[in-house]
Scaffold this motif. Structure first.
Motif, short mmCIF file in Angstrom:
data_model
loop_
_atom_site.label_atom_id
_atom_site.label_comp_id
_atom_site.label_asym_id
_atom_site.label_seq_id
_atom_site.Cartn_x
_atom_site.Cartn_y
_atom_site.Cartn_z
N TRP A 222 49.29 -37.54 12.12
CA TRP A 222 48.45 -36.59 11.38
C TRP A 222 49.27 -35.35 11.07
O TRP A 222 50.02 -34.85 11.91
N GLN A 277 42.43 -39.47 10.07
CA GLN A 277 41.71 -38.88 8.94
C GLN A 277 40.74 -37.84 9.47
O GLN A 277 39.94 -38.11 10.36
N THR A 278 40.83 -36.62 8.94
CA THR A 278 39.92 -35.55 9.35
C THR A 278 39.28 -34.91 8.12
O THR A 278 39.92 -34.78 7.08
N GLU A 279 38.03 -34.54 8.26
CA GLU A 279 37.42 -33.72 7.23
C GLU A 279 37.99 -32.30 7.33
O GLU A 279 38.52 -31.90 8.36
N SER A 284 37.65 -34.94 2.97
CA SER A 284 39.10 -34.85 2.93
C SER A 284 39.61 -35.52 1.67
O SER A 284 39.43 -36.72 1.49
N LEU A 287 42.00 -38.67 2.15
CA LEU A 287 41.60 -40.01 2.58
C LEU A 287 42.07 -41.09 1.62
O LEU A 287 42.61 -42.12 2.03
N VAL A 297 43.47 -46.67 9.28
CA VAL A 297 42.92 -45.33 9.17
C VAL A 297 41.96 -45.12 10.35
O VAL A 297 41.03 -45.90 10.54
N SER A 299 39.33 -42.52 11.86
CA SER A 299 38.55 -41.37 11.41
C SER A 299 37.42 -41.06 12.38
O SER A 299 36.80 -41.97 12.94
N HIS A 300 37.14 -39.77 12.57
CA HIS A 300 35.93 -39.37 13.27
C HIS A 300 34.72 -39.71 12.40
O HIS A 300 34.87 -39.98 11.18
N LEU A 302 31.95 -39.27 9.87
CA LEU A 302 32.01 -38.38 8.71
C LEU A 302 30.66 -37.76 8.40
O LEU A 302 29.64 -38.44 8.43
N GLU A 323 36.51 -46.13 13.56
CA GLU A 323 35.71 -44.92 13.69
C GLU A 323 35.66 -44.47 15.14
O GLU A 323 35.45 -45.29 16.05
#
Length: 415
Positions: A222, A277-279, A284, A287, A297, A299-300, A302, A323
């Motif tokens: 990241w 992947q982060t907002e 974001s 992405l 990928v 990601s938290h 969303l 996720e």
């Protein structure tokens, strides 16, 4: 008989001379003036699409009919269908468009007789307005079918008001917002990211040069900024600090030198098996670039929805990302599992490429989405735009053609 023979003696040499001249001017198959390779994109007829999506053939086909778009991208239009259904009993009115707040990044426009016009603007947010207007215009100009006349507003800010307008992202409660592909699909010059096609060429070129799954770095990568004080990004840095499975760093924590040393190009991102992947302020914009990589990928959960968010799959045979909890509390457990189950991780990475890079994020998919949006917006509206307005008793055209606006980048200027 003798006369005929004499005529043949004259005609045959003439024919041979003409044929020889034709052979001379026709390019030889091995002539150096001929191209040595096929361009990535060639002019295509919509009839070249046979109903079955083929990535190499169809990815840059901008001439698909709506029926062909439906066959090529059956799962693309879910959010447009949602937005249209919500207005089935309550059509969009001209008054609603008039009431959209003209905040910074605001554009009001219309499509009339297959031409895009800019009616009003407010402020400017970098190059976003230009990128989005260019993308809309391309979809109109390449459409093999006529598109309806519509009037609309959009805003290029990260977060738009919950009103009858177009935006790049929304929360679940922002039901009035119609989602569009973000500006980065055209280009994002501020971060030195070119068009999606340029990024795709770089990534696929790196894969052809030997960037295989087994050679990828087995860590979570990241890179990002913390300038807006995003708690979720600070938390990611905290939970990954000194972890052997993480390469997570902020580009602005130690000044300009850190930015230079730690910056990664997209092929360098794709050289990692796992990408976080982060907002940010909202969604974001990064992405879609991560989804170009044959990587997993991670990601938290969303909060923000984009036009292709519904295509994300966190489980099952078609899983295309992993996720984790929004506070990253189970990230380490998920990462240890992925690194232990390499074949499963590779399957998720392959699904990511098949779903996004090789189908739903192609240029063909983008123009199909824009054209469906125009059609669905027209169905949901109870009015058509007026091309003329009256000023001092005279009819005056409303707005500027997109071509003029894109050149002048203003609604009015001194001659």
């Amino acid at each position: 008989m003798l006369l005929v023979k004499r005529q043949l003696l004259v005609i045959i040499p003439c024919l041979l001379l003409v044929w020889g001249f034709f052979l001379y001017i026709r390019p030889h198959p091995r002539s150096p003036v001929q191209p040595t390779r096929t361009p990535l994109t060639q002019p295509q007829s919509q009839h070249s699409f046979d109903g079955a999506w083929r990535y190499e053939r169809d990815r840059d086909n901008l001439l698909l009919t709506q029926g062909q778009c439906d066959l090529a991208f059956p799962d693309l239009f879910a959010d447009l269908e949602r937005a249209g259904a919500a207005r089935a009993d309550r059509p969009i009115t001209l008054g609603e468009i008039d009431s959209v707040p003209p905040r910074n990044g605001y554009i009001r426009a219309m499509i009339y007789d297959q031409q895009l016009y800019v009616i009003a603007k407010e402020g400017a947010i970098w190059s976003r307005e230009i990128a989005t207007l260019s993308a809309i215009n391309r979809a109109i100009l390449t459409s093999p079918e006529p598109l309806p006349n519509i009037e609309f507003a959009f805003n290029t800010d990260d977060h738009v008001d919950n009103a009858a307008q177009w935006g790049y992202t929304r929360r679940p409660e922002d039901e009035l917002v119609w989602l569009v592909p973000d500006f980065g699909f055209w280009s994002w010059p501020e971060i030195k990211a070119g068009s999606i096609k340029e990024i795709l060429m770089d990534v696929e070129g790196a894969e052809k040069d030997g960037m295989t799954w087994s050679k990828k770095n087995d860590k979570l990568l990241w890179r990002g900024t913390l300038t807006l004080g995003h708690e979720i990004r600070n938390k990611l840095l905290s939970v990954t600090q000194k972890k052997p499975w993480a390469d997570v760093k902020s580009l602005d924590q130690d000044g300009q030198q850190t930015m230079q040393d730690e910056y990664r190009t997209m092929p360098e991102f794709c050289d990692y098996k796992y990408l976080a992947q982060t907002e940010g302020n909202t969604n974001s914009g990064h992405l879609k670039y991560l989804q170009m990589c044959r990587s997993v990928v991670v990601s938290h959960k969303l909060d923000w929805i984009q036009h292709h968010s519904h295509l994300l799959r966190s489980s099952g045979s078609q899983q295309n990302f992993v996720e984790v909890d929004r506070d990253w509390s189970n990230l380490e457990r998920k990462m240890k599992w992925l690194r232990k189950h390499d074949k499963d991780a590779q399957r998720i990475a392959d699904n990511n490429v098949e779903t996004f890079r090789e189908r739903y994020l192609t240029q063909a998919a983008e123009v199909c989405y824009w054209r469906r949006l125009i059609q669905e917006w027209a169905k949901a509206s109870d009015f058509e735009p007026e091309f003329f307005t009256e000023e001092n008793g005279k009819k005056v055209q409303r707005g500027l053609s997109a071509e003029t606006f894109l050149l002048m980048r203003a609604m009015d200027w001194e001659s």
